[in-house]
Design an enzyme around this catalytic site. Structure first.
Site, PDB file in Angstrom:
ATOM      1  N   ARG A   1      -6.728   1.399  17.970  1.00  5.00           N
ATOM      2  CA  ARG A   1      -6.477  -0.049  17.877  1.00  5.00           C
ATOM      3  C   ARG A   1      -6.136  -0.690  19.223  1.00  5.00           C
ATOM      4  O   ARG A   1      -6.229  -1.915  19.346  1.00  5.00           O
ATOM      5  CB  ARG A   1      -5.384  -0.330  16.826  1.00  5.00           C
TER       6      ARG A   1
ATOM      7  N   GLN B   1       4.538   9.024   7.479  1.00  7.53           N
ATOM      8  CA  GLN B   1       3.638   9.968   6.814  1.00  7.53           C
ATOM      9  C   GLN B   1       4.085  11.404   7.082  1.00  7.53           C
ATOM     10  O   GLN B   1       4.088  12.245   6.190  1.00  7.53           O
ATOM     11  CB  GLN B   1       2.199   9.736   7.270  1.00  7.53           C
TER      12      GLN B   1
ATOM     13  N   ASP C   1       1.611  -1.533  11.740  1.00  9.77           N
ATOM     14  CA  ASP C   1       0.323  -1.985  11.185  1.00  9.77           C
ATOM     15  C   ASP C   1       0.056  -3.468  11.454  1.00  9.77           C
ATOM     16  O   ASP C   1      -1.057  -3.949  11.245  1.00  9.77           O
ATOM     17  CB  ASP C   1       0.277  -1.725   9.674  1.00  9.77           C
TER      18      ASP C   1
ATOM     19  N   GLY D   1      -5.137   8.002   5.372  1.00  5.46           N
ATOM     20  CA  GLY D   1      -4.220   8.914   6.061  1.00  5.46           C
ATOM     21  C   GLY D   1      -2.982   9.180   5.226  1.00  5.46           C
ATOM     22  O   GLY D   1      -2.446  10.291   5.214  1.00  5.46           O
TER      23      GLY D   1
ATOM     24  N   LYS E   1       0.843  -1.215   0.000  1.00  5.47           N
ATOM     25  CA  LYS E   1       0.000   0.000   0.000  1.00  5.47           C
ATOM     26  C   LYS E   1       0.871   1.256   0.000  1.00  5.47           C
ATOM     27  O   LYS E   1       0.631   2.181  -0.779  1.00  5.47           O
ATOM     28  CB  LYS E   1      -0.912  -0.033   1.240  1.00  5.47           C
ATOM     29  N   SER E   2       1.880   1.295   0.855  1.00  4.98           N
ATOM     30  CA  SER E   2       2.721   2.499   0.957  1.00  4.98           C
ATOM     31  C   SER E   2       3.420   2.783  -0.372  1.00  4.98           C
ATOM     32  O   SER E   2       3.487   3.929  -0.826  1.00  4.98           O
ATOM     33  CB  SER E   2       3.782   2.295   2.044  1.00  4.98           C
TER      34      SER E   2
END
Ligand code: S3P
Length: 426
Positions: A343, A166, A312, A91, A19-20
């Site tokens: 979480r 991020q 994650d 995000g 994903k990143s």
């Protein structure tokens, strides 16, 4: 989604693209001169949000299956969007794109879903404002919607209070446009996909210890990118194989960048039966085939500089800890509270509902392993990583588990349930 215990499984799978890296391929491809071809792109909703935002800024992006063609507009070629840039649940899109938007010659509005509107954006507003950016939180609560008016930026050195890729990436992307060098020092090293991809696109970037430094760029040059499988998606199958009796799985072509491979260290600490066969790098990112078999596990302590390398994967590792002998302590992980859901709270509530012995702490959780889990109704809070973690817990619990909001897996792993059904179940 209702899930029952399985007796065991085996198989070989390929998980979807990272994903990143997928997000970054669209962003850098859009800013580059020339055409970037991406293979193995993740077509999860988050990465589609990134494509949608850059299309709204005039970039021609074609998507066929998992192949993307991005016709870059150059560093100064983005156009003012006529509409709000909708980041959905992402995000990564919000924060990284803000670094780019801060330097454009237009204003725009950035907004997303209910979860995004609660996630902290001050962490990027503060350093980007130090660079001269003009970013306002519409509700003045430090969250999206954001109004970003492009400005002239100057280079800064930023000592980041959080280990966040991020935040680091937003600053480094803004640094491409600054009038001098920009550097970021982190308390612990977070994932370095932006730095690695910058190199591929010809950006002058340098990392020494915990500090990444970028020089202003004149031009980025398009490059083809092969996205490896996402270790964060592989994590569910790794944990499932370790905790399910009579099981063995090989996951092919998984990205094992050392800033992302903390789960492998934890599998070693917990005594998992695992082999990692390194193959060659793809576009600067190391890749391996990972095989995991049913394991006899022991608890361990997960904290410190390991945390950013597996942030994650903590929900999946918390499930694994329930099947280990002894205690597992997860600490230094307060960042978990500001993910797609809180979480720490959501794992503690749902695992308790299944009969686990778990205590939430301020910066993590303590799990006393060895209690038999039983089926329960699980509220995913529409957090993809929660839904997938409890799917694998359910495969090892007595009775039936019902996961509410199970479809949210489409954020990062749209074919997750089909891939589970595709295993050779015993
Ligand atoms: C990401 C960084 C991490 C991670 C997220 C993706 C990225 O967030 O949790 O899923 O692609 O840079 P933080 O930077 O907030 O730790």
């Amino acid at each position: 989604m209702k899930i029952n215990r399985v007796k065991g499984f085996s198989g070989e799978i390929k998980v979807p693209g990272d994903k990143s890296i997928s997000h970054r391929s669209i962003m850098l491809g859009s800013l580059a001169k020339g055409t970037t071809k991406v293979t193995g792109f993740l077509t999860g909703a988050d990465c589609l949000s990134t494509i949608d935002c850059f299309r709204k800024m005039g970039v021609d992006i074609e998507l066929h299956d998992t192949e993307v063609t991005v016709k870059g507009l150059g560093l100064h070629g983005l156009k003012a969007p006529t509409d709000t840039l909708d980041v959905g649940n992402s995000g990564t899109t919000t924060r990284l794109m803000s670094g780019i938007l801060a330097a454009q010659n237009f204003s725009c509005r950035v907004n997303g879903d209910a979860s995004i509107q609660k996630r902290p954006m001050k962490r990027i507003i503060t350093p980007l404002s130090m660079m001269g950016a003009d970013i306002k939180s519409e509700a003045d609560n430090g969250c999206a919607p954001l109004i970003i008016t492009g400005s002239k930026l100057h280079g800064i050195h930023y000592d980041s209070p959080v280990a966040s890729a991020q935040v680091k990436s937003a600053i480094l992307l803004a640094g491409l446009y600054a009038d001098g060098e920009t550097s970021v020092t982190e308390p612990a090293i977070s994932r370095n996909h932006t730095e690695l991809m910058f190199k591929e696109f010809g950006v002058d970037i340098n990392t020494v210890g915990k500090t990444a430094t970028v020089k202003p760029a004149e031009e980025l040059f398009a490059r083809d990118i092969a996205v490896p499988g996402d270790i964060s998606s592989a994590a569910y199958f790794m944990v499932a194989a370790a905790i399910t009796p009579n099981s063995c799985i090989t996951i092919k072509n998984v990205g094992v960048n050392p800033t992302r491979d903390g789960i492998i260290r934890v599998f070693e600490m917990m005594g998992a039966d695992m082999t990692v066969d390194a193959s060659s790098d793809t576009t600067g990112e190391p890749v391996a085939d990972i095989t995991v078999k049913t394991s006899s596990l022991k608890g361990c302590t997960i904290g410190g500089e390991l945390i950013p390398t597996l942030i994650d994967e903590i929900p999946a590792l918390a499930i694994m800890a329930c099947f280990a002998e002894g205690d597992t302590i997860i600490k230094d992980a307060a960042e978990l509270k500001v993910k797609e859901s809180n979480r720490i709270e959501v794992m503690a509530d749902n695992l308790s509902a299944m009969g686990a012995d778990i205590e939430a702490t301020d910066d993590g959780m303590i799990i006393h392993g060895g209690r038999q889990l039983h089926g329960a109704t699980i509220d995913s809070k529409l957090d993809h990583r929660i839904a997938m973690s409890f799917a694998i817990a359910a495969m090892n619990a007595d009775g039936e588990t019902d996961i509410l909001g199970a479809e949210c897996v489409n954020i990062s792993y749209p074919s997750f349930y089909e891939d589970i059904k595709g295993l050779e179940l015993k």
